[in-house]
Design a protein around this motif. Structure first.
Motif, short mmCIF file in Angstrom:
data_model
loop_
_atom_site.label_atom_id
_atom_site.label_comp_id
_atom_site.label_asym_id
_atom_site.label_seq_id
_atom_site.Cartn_x
_atom_site.Cartn_y
_atom_site.Cartn_z
N ALA A 182 -4.94 2.39 -1.92
CA ALA A 182 -4.06 3.06 -2.25
C ALA A 182 -3.32 4.16 -2.52
N LEU A 218 -6.07 -2.78 -2.73
CA LEU A 218 -5.24 -1.83 -2.84
C LEU A 218 -6.55 -0.85 -2.98
N ALA A 264 2.11 2.18 -3.52
CA ALA A 264 0.97 2.26 -4.11
C ALA A 264 0.91 4.27 -3.90
N LYS A 308 0.35 -1.16 -0.15
CA LYS A 308 0.12 0.27 -0.37
C LYS A 308 0.72 1.07 0.29
#
Length: 282
Positions: free
Chosen positions: A59, A56, A29, A26
């Motif tokens: 994120a 995700l 990202a 995360k």
């Protein structure tokens, strides 16, 4: 820690980085090191696009931020493309660069088109199979070709990785096919225009979470202002396919790979142009 899911990030050159736990992934990202189009391999098995991972979803940076892609578009690749995009839309330059991309992987990429043709030629069942799964297979092939353009090594199994978008791929194939045929019946030209407008529907489905109709609209948006040149590119692709037929007919599968690579480069070119236009000051 051993009981937690682990993740590996697959880079453009095929190298894997990890393992990383979910929080680390995360963070990558949020930093932009992992984008929607990044391939992620899970310890539980299977490789997926980061943008398709529910874990995700919160994120990634907001799409509306200046550095992010407009809604519905995949973000710019976080790595250099395998080939430099031309500064202008030149038909034969796309074809030539398409061959440069296919050449190191011609056997794998042409095998995909051979398998697709073999499925279609199965007596009695081929046409039905093509109607049902043809859209999903095209999404997989587009992903493989775009991945090759982006610097990843393709494998034949990629052509079957489009079934995660089966419903939208099937509906896009069905609806666009019906409307294009109707357009061809109505004086031919409307059908050609619709085919050019929607020629990038499958790659959009493969790279974004958009539904089939939104993907068709996004393809239409991408092609706006370039449809005449895309028509000329399509004619050049037909010529390349005909030349492939002259090589004991087997060359047509290589020619199909070159054609799709050329179209993939045009797709990346249009994405870049539209993104630049969207970011230009008013």
């Amino acid at each position: 820690m051993s009981g937690q899911e682990q993740y590996w990030v697959i880079a453009a050159d095929g190298k894997e980085y990890g393992p990383a736990d979910l929080e680390t992934l995360k963070q990558w990202a949020r930093e932009g090191r992992v984008v929607h189009a990044t391939h992620i391999r899970k310890s539980s098995g299977g490789t997926v696009y980061a943008g398709k991972m529910a874990e995700l979803a919160d994120a990634f940076p907001p799409r509306e931020s200046p550095s992010a892609a407009p809604p519905g578009q995949p973000p710019p690749p976080a790595y250099p493309l395998a080939t430099t995009l031309p500064s202008e839309f030149r038909v034969w330059e796309f074809i030539g660069r398409g061959w440069d991309i296919v050449k190191p992987h011609w056997l794998v990429l042409s095998a995909m088109f051979f398998i697709q043709m073999a499925i279609s030629c199965v007596p009695y069942l081929g046409a039905c199979a093509q109607f049902i799964i043809g859209g999903a297979i095209m999404v997989g092939i587009w992903r493989a070709v775009l991945g090759t353009i982006d610097g990843r090594k393709p494998d034949v199994g990629m052509m079957f990785q489009g079934f995660d978008r089966f419903g939208d791929a099937f509906l896009a194939n069905l609806i666009s096919g019906i409307l294009i045929v109707l357009g061809i019946v109505c004086l031919i030209v409307p059908g050609i225009i619709l085919a050019i407008m929607w020629m990038f529907t499958f790659p959009v489905i493969g790279e974004t979470p958009l539904g089939f109709w939104e993907a068709m609209r996004e393809s239409s948006r991408l092609t706006e202002g370039y449809r005449w040149r895309l028509f000329l590119l399509a004619l050049a692709c037909v010529l390349v396919a005909l030349l492939g037929l002259l090589v004991f007919c087997v060359g047509v599968f290589v020619a199909c790979a070159v054609d799709l690579a050329a179209l993939g480069l045009a797709y990346r070119f249009l994405q870049a142009k539209k993104r630049q236009a969207a970011q230009a000051p008013a």
